[in-house]
Design a protein around this motif. Structure first.
Motif, PDB file in Angstrom:
ATOM      1  N   SER A 104     -27.710  16.984  -8.616  1.00 19.85           N
ATOM      2  CA  SER A 104     -26.418  16.383  -8.284  1.00 19.85           C
ATOM      3  C   SER A 104     -26.577  15.007  -7.658  1.00 19.85           C
ATOM      4  O   SER A 104     -25.810  14.092  -7.951  1.00 19.85           O
ATOM      5  N   LYS A 109     -23.005  13.110 -12.049  1.00 23.64           N
ATOM      6  CA  LYS A 109     -21.964  14.088 -11.763  1.00 23.64           C
ATOM      7  C   LYS A 109     -21.942  14.398 -10.269  1.00 23.64           C
ATOM      8  O   LYS A 109     -22.934  14.229  -9.574  1.00 23.64           O
ATOM      9  N   THR A 110     -20.806  14.891  -9.801  1.00 19.20           N
ATOM     10  CA  THR A 110     -20.683  15.227  -8.386  1.00 19.20           C
ATOM     11  C   THR A 110     -20.665  16.719  -8.133  1.00 19.20           C
ATOM     12  O   THR A 110     -20.541  17.144  -7.002  1.00 19.20           O
ATOM     13  N   ALA A 113     -16.170  20.807  -6.378  1.00 20.88           N
ATOM     14  CA  ALA A 113     -15.243  20.086  -5.513  1.00 20.88           C
ATOM     15  C   ALA A 113     -15.701  20.095  -4.057  1.00 20.88           C
ATOM     16  O   ALA A 113     -15.543  19.114  -3.343  1.00 20.88           O
ATOM     17  N   CYS A 116     -18.455  17.478  -3.615  1.00 21.70           N
ATOM     18  CA  CYS A 116     -18.129  16.136  -4.098  1.00 21.70           C
ATOM     19  C   CYS A 116     -18.113  15.108  -2.969  1.00 21.70           C
ATOM     20  O   CYS A 116     -18.699  14.030  -3.087  1.00 21.70           O
ATOM     21  N   ASN A 120     -20.807  12.018  -2.655  1.00 24.82           N
ATOM     22  CA  ASN A 120     -20.357  10.625  -2.648  1.00 24.82           C
ATOM     23  C   ASN A 120     -20.752   9.913  -1.364  1.00 24.82           C
ATOM     24  O   ASN A 120     -21.126   8.735  -1.389  1.00 24.82           O
TER      25      ASN A 120
END
Length: 159
Positions: A104, A109-110, A113, A116, A120
């Motif tokens: 990841s 891609k993250t 949810a 995520c 980031n």
């Protein structure tokens, strides 16, 4: 002669892998992180930063709220990188025993949810003037942080 296992009726030779902690390359530091989950509200994460000789530079342990293992491992990476930045390290090899976390962080891609925001945040942090690599390491190479994570569960549980 190598041992053989069977998978779906087919003989497959076993491959032996030597598993041990290795220091980072010269001039680098290594961050090993791990998390431990024991019940929905007993979650800890730890990290150790060592130099190329394997000497302790710094470390952390933290009790976190409700989380599942993927998020705990991401959180450990985030906390470890925050610590590395705070003490002025700019060349860091991050070792994690969860291949999904490495994938990841290294991919575009993250993931789910829940992860995520952490993914980031980590990506934003390392897009500054850092040289950071993420590598998968088997849990057996991470014995020190694994033991600390399990110990932290007990310590935080009774505090």
């Amino acid at each position: 002669e190598p041992e053989t296992s069977f998978w779906k009726g087919t003989a497959v030779p076993k491959i032996q892998i030597v598993v041990t902690w290795l220091p980072p390359s010269q001039g680098w530091t290594k961050l090993n992180t791990d998390g431990s989950v024991q019940g929905p509200q007993n979650v800890t994460l730890v990290g150790i930063i060592r130099d190329e000789k394997g000497c302790w530079i710094s470390g952390f342990s933290k009790k976190v709220g409700i989380a599942f293992s993927f998020a705990v491992d991401l959180w450990g990476v985030y906390e470890g990188l925050c610590l590395a930045r705070k003490i002025g390290l700019v060349v860091v090899e991050v070792n994690i025993d969860c291949q999904a976390v490495v994938d990841s962080l290294c991919g575009s891609k993250t993931g789910c949810a829940v992860g995520c925001r952490l993914i980031n945040s980590i990506r934003s942090m390392i897009n500054t003037s850092w040289l950071v690599v993420f590598k998968h390491s088997y849990q057996e190479t991470n014995k020190c942080v694994d033991a600390l994570a399990r110990n932290a569960l007990v310590v935080f549980k009774h505090s």
